[in-house]
Write an enzyme that holds these catalytic residues in place. Sequence first.
Site, PDB file in Angstrom:
ATOM      1  N   PRO A 236       0.716  -1.222  -0.060  1.00 52.46           N
ATOM      2  CA  PRO A 236       0.045  -0.059   0.002  1.00 52.46           C
ATOM      3  C   PRO A 236       0.815   1.356   0.086  1.00 52.46           C
ATOM      4  O   PRO A 236       0.277   2.420  -0.162  1.00 52.46           O
ATOM      5  CB  PRO A 236      -0.615  -0.050   1.090  1.00 52.46           C
ATOM      6  CG  PRO A 236       0.269  -0.898   2.090  1.00 52.46           C
ATOM      7  CD  PRO A 236       0.908  -1.728   1.385  1.00 52.46           C
ATOM      8  N   ASP A 259       2.628   1.370 -11.596  1.00 53.21           N
ATOM      9  CA  ASP A 259       1.495   2.103 -11.686  1.00 53.21           C
ATOM     10  C   ASP A 259       1.913   3.342 -10.887  1.00 53.21           C
ATOM     11  O   ASP A 259       2.918   3.697 -10.048  1.00 53.21           O
ATOM     12  CB  ASP A 259       0.433   1.634 -10.843  1.00 53.21           C
ATOM     13  CG  ASP A 259       0.115   0.363 -11.457  1.00 53.21           C
ATOM     14  OD1 ASP A 259       0.209   0.076 -12.672  1.00 53.21           O
ATOM     15  OD2 ASP A 259      -0.484  -0.510 -10.751  1.00 53.21           O
ATOM     16  N   LYS A 281       1.290   7.190 -15.335  1.00 61.33           N
ATOM     17  CA  LYS A 281       1.356   8.329 -15.710  1.00 61.33           C
ATOM     18  C   LYS A 281       1.473   8.423 -17.403  1.00 61.33           C
ATOM     19  O   LYS A 281       0.705   9.652 -18.124  1.00 61.33           O
ATOM     20  CB  LYS A 281       2.796   9.014 -15.251  1.00 61.33           C
ATOM     21  CG  LYS A 281       2.850  10.454 -15.462  1.00 61.33           C
ATOM     22  CD  LYS A 281       4.012  11.032 -14.904  1.00 61.33           C
ATOM     23  CE  LYS A 281       4.315  11.425 -13.593  1.00 61.33           C
ATOM     24  NZ  LYS A 281       5.653  11.523 -13.202  1.00 61.33           N
ATOM     25  N   GLY A 312       0.306  -1.412  -7.211  1.00 63.90           N
ATOM     26  CA  GLY A 312       0.183  -0.986  -5.697  1.00 63.90           C
ATOM     27  C   GLY A 312      -0.638  -2.135  -5.119  1.00 63.90           C
ATOM     28  O   GLY A 312      -1.321  -3.075  -5.904  1.00 63.90           O
ATOM     29  N   GLY A 313      -0.613  -2.514  -3.746  1.00 68.27           N
ATOM     30  CA  GLY A 313      -1.185  -3.489  -3.072  1.00 68.27           C
ATOM     31  C   GLY A 313      -0.944  -4.918  -3.493  1.00 68.27           C
ATOM     32  O   GLY A 313       0.346  -5.107  -3.700  1.00 68.27           O
ATOM     33  N   ASP A 314      -1.804  -5.548  -3.776  1.00 69.18           N
ATOM     34  CA  ASP A 314      -1.739  -6.984  -4.626  1.00 69.18           C
ATOM     35  C   ASP A 314      -2.231  -7.024  -6.100  1.00 69.18           C
ATOM     36  O   ASP A 314      -3.314  -6.354  -6.235  1.00 69.18           O
ATOM     37  CB  ASP A 314      -2.641  -7.992  -3.714  1.00 69.18           C
ATOM     38  CG  ASP A 314      -2.667  -9.408  -3.991  1.00 69.18           C
ATOM     39  OD1 ASP A 314      -1.388  -9.989  -3.741  1.00 69.18           O
ATOM     40  OD2 ASP A 314      -3.392  -9.940  -5.216  1.00 69.18           O
ATOM     41  N   THR A 342      -2.667  -6.216   0.334  1.00 67.24           N
ATOM     42  CA  THR A 342      -3.599  -5.230  -0.342  1.00 67.24           C
ATOM     43  C   THR A 342      -4.094  -4.091   0.457  1.00 67.24           C
ATOM     44  O   THR A 342      -3.807  -4.401   1.639  1.00 67.24           O
ATOM     45  CB  THR A 342      -4.772  -6.254  -0.918  1.00 67.24           C
ATOM     46  OG1 THR A 342      -5.606  -5.507  -1.674  1.00 67.24           O
ATOM     47  CG2 THR A 342      -5.525  -6.811   0.331  1.00 67.24           C
ATOM     48  N   ALA A 343      -4.795  -3.175  -0.077  1.00 69.63           N
ATOM     49  CA  ALA A 343      -4.989  -2.146   0.520  1.00 69.63           C
ATOM     50  C   ALA A 343      -5.981  -2.339   1.893  1.00 69.63           C
ATOM     51  O   ALA A 343      -5.688  -1.843   2.894  1.00 69.63           O
ATOM     52  CB  ALA A 343      -5.913  -1.154  -0.351  1.00 69.63           C
ATOM     53  N   MET A 394     -11.647   2.079  -4.499  1.00 69.07           N
ATOM     54  CA  MET A 394     -11.872   3.043  -5.482  1.00 69.07           C
ATOM     55  C   MET A 394     -13.383   3.618  -5.362  1.00 69.07           C
ATOM     56  O   MET A 394     -14.285   3.619  -6.426  1.00 69.07           O
ATOM     57  CB  MET A 394     -12.031   2.384  -6.970  1.00 69.07           C
ATOM     58  CG  MET A 394     -10.516   1.703  -7.440  1.00 69.07           C
ATOM     59  SD  MET A 394     -10.395   0.885  -8.949  1.00 69.07           S
ATOM     60  CE  MET A 394     -10.777  -0.749  -8.698  1.00 69.07           C
TER      61      MET A 394
HETATM   62  N1  SAH Z   1      -4.242  -3.879  -6.254  1.00 69.16           N
HETATM   63  C1  SAH Z   1      -4.695  -2.829  -5.361  1.00 69.16           C
HETATM   64  C2  SAH Z   1      -5.846  -1.965  -5.474  1.00 69.16           C
HETATM   65  C3  SAH Z   1      -5.890  -1.079  -6.961  1.00 69.16           C
HETATM   66  S1  SAH Z   1      -7.092  -0.314  -6.906  1.00 69.16           S
HETATM   67  C4  SAH Z   1      -4.463  -3.361  -3.670  1.00 69.16           C
HETATM   68  O1  SAH Z   1      -4.441  -4.465  -3.867  1.00 69.16           O
HETATM   69  O2  SAH Z   1      -4.436  -2.622  -2.947  1.00 69.16           O
HETATM   70  C5  SAH Z   1      -6.936   1.256  -6.464  1.00 69.16           C
HETATM   71  C6  SAH Z   1      -7.861   1.408  -5.081  1.00 69.16           C
HETATM   72  O3  SAH Z   1      -7.355   0.791  -3.806  1.00 69.16           O
HETATM   73  C7  SAH Z   1      -7.847   2.828  -4.711  1.00 69.16           C
HETATM   74  O4  SAH Z   1      -8.853   3.492  -5.111  1.00 69.16           O
HETATM   75  C8  SAH Z   1      -8.041   2.565  -3.224  1.00 69.16           C
HETATM   76  O5  SAH Z   1      -9.492   2.527  -2.902  1.00 69.16           O
HETATM   77  C9  SAH Z   1      -7.315   1.352  -2.653  1.00 69.16           C
HETATM   78  N2  SAH Z   1      -5.880   1.788  -2.196  1.00 69.16           N
HETATM   79  C10 SAH Z   1      -4.747   1.354  -2.751  1.00 69.16           C
HETATM   80  N3  SAH Z   1      -3.617   1.772  -1.867  1.00 69.16           N
HETATM   81  C11 SAH Z   1      -4.275   2.597  -0.884  1.00 69.16           C
HETATM   82  C12 SAH Z   1      -3.879   3.141   0.106  1.00 69.16           C
HETATM   83  N4  SAH Z   1      -2.492   3.446   0.684  1.00 69.16           N
HETATM   84  N5  SAH Z   1      -4.752   3.637   1.059  1.00 69.16           N
HETATM   85  C13 SAH Z   1      -6.032   3.588   0.885  1.00 69.16           C
HETATM   86  N6  SAH Z   1      -6.520   3.140  -0.313  1.00 69.16           N
HETATM   87  C14 SAH Z   1      -5.803   2.507  -1.095  1.00 69.16           C
END
Ligand code: SAH
Length: 491
Positions: A236, A259, A281, A312-314, A342-343, A394
Amino acid sequence: MSQAVATATSQRLFPLFADLRGRRVLVVGAGSVAARKIGALLDTGARIRVVARAANAEITALAEQGRIALQLGEFDAAQLDDAWLVVAATADEDCNARVAEAAAARRVFANVVDDVAHSAVQFPAVIQRGRLQVAVSSGGAAPMLARHVRARVEALLDESLGDLVELFERHRDAIRTRLRDLPQRRRWFERVLAGVVPRLLRARQRAAAEVALQDALDAAEGVDAQGSVLLVGAGPGDAGLLTLRALRALNEADVILHDHLVGAEILAMARRDAQMIDVGKQAQGARVDQAWIHRLLIEHARRGARVVRLKGGDPFVFGRGGEELEALQAAGIRYEVVPGITAANACAAYAGIPLTHRDHAQSVRLVTAHCEQSADRLDWAGLAQDRQTLAFYMGVAGLGRIRDRLVAHGRAATTPFAIVENGSRPEQRVITGTLVQLPEIALAHSVQSPALLILGEVAALAERLHWFGAAPIDGRCRSATSTSHSLDLAA
Ligand code: SAH
């Protein structure tokens, strides 16, 4: 003049590292200067004999401990018979000169302290990291300068280098067997040195470093083979939440497609000469052209690059990772997936919200309802049931929609929520409230992307269990005036 004396025309000394194990070294003199030289020789395994008229306490103690042999009396040239090296460290210059000359006659290397002219060998200034040693010498011309350089190098070399030497030594045979081709071995070493292994050792994670080296060795055969794509979750935002495998992937990458969600702190951990492509970007605000990303991945892998697709995240949670793998598989490109935090996991943890709780929630659902169309496809009746936690990704733009549909399907208007903005990052904000006021509270606090909505009874625990960054903001106090139920927020 003896043969041992440096001539006026000699330019530079030849550096040698001497294996003194089991070899006789004679030290003439037993004062503090001699003690310093003995100290430098002690753990080389040399058999040290000290000859002196009298010995100071330190040297006497060493003799009593059996670490050196001490012989009180006059220097005699015959004492050099079984010596490989002699150090003349008496306060008597004539005596020192006699030692040097006797040594030269027997072809024994002599060092005379503070007397470059009579020294056939000199003791360098040494920086030591386990078995790794850096020796500095000015050839006696400017000892102070040598010491200065030593101090600077000292600061440059991490303590863990000694561990690194030992690690490579333990795997030396395996490295040679696996990587018979010298240029290939060199490339492998460069990659490992630029990678995670030294970093782990610096963090004193010896076991993890051993595993990482073993992994690098296991992957060694493929070093120059076909390219591949690693689909990697970057977590995250907090770099500490990267997995070791993700870190290693970043360190071994030739090309990184990332990303916009991936922060600078994480990108800074990548191999310095990796090519960085910001596919977030380059889409310039427009919808990311997924087909273009697929083409890039395939092109780079086909020309033999190790490509990291960093998300980002997973990568498999709202990350379109599945589509990318399908494209790679269709193109016959080798791939691996490295999961990330993941977030929902990160935001919950960093806000003090347990996603499940024996008293409040038996299940968690990861949901996205970022547009009308995707919202229509959701099972709102199911989502509206209580005793479950919903994590909306999102969702910033569609909070009104989420509230309206959940309430319409029977979720209690008093259900607590927490919006976690920039979860796990230094600027994290947590805003809490109840479902009925969800969009108004978000608007009042101008919540920005990325933000995650956690809805369910567990969200109320943030108030008590928060630990990271600023305390949660209770939105109910400030925005109770608004009653609109159909407000949609812009992202
Ligand atoms: N693959 C990512 C999600 C991508 S979709 C995952 O697993 O986290 C993008 C959404 O993830 C953002 O709109 C938000 O809702 C969430 N997100 C990702 N990083 C975040 C963070 N640091 N803090 C809060 N929400 C986050």
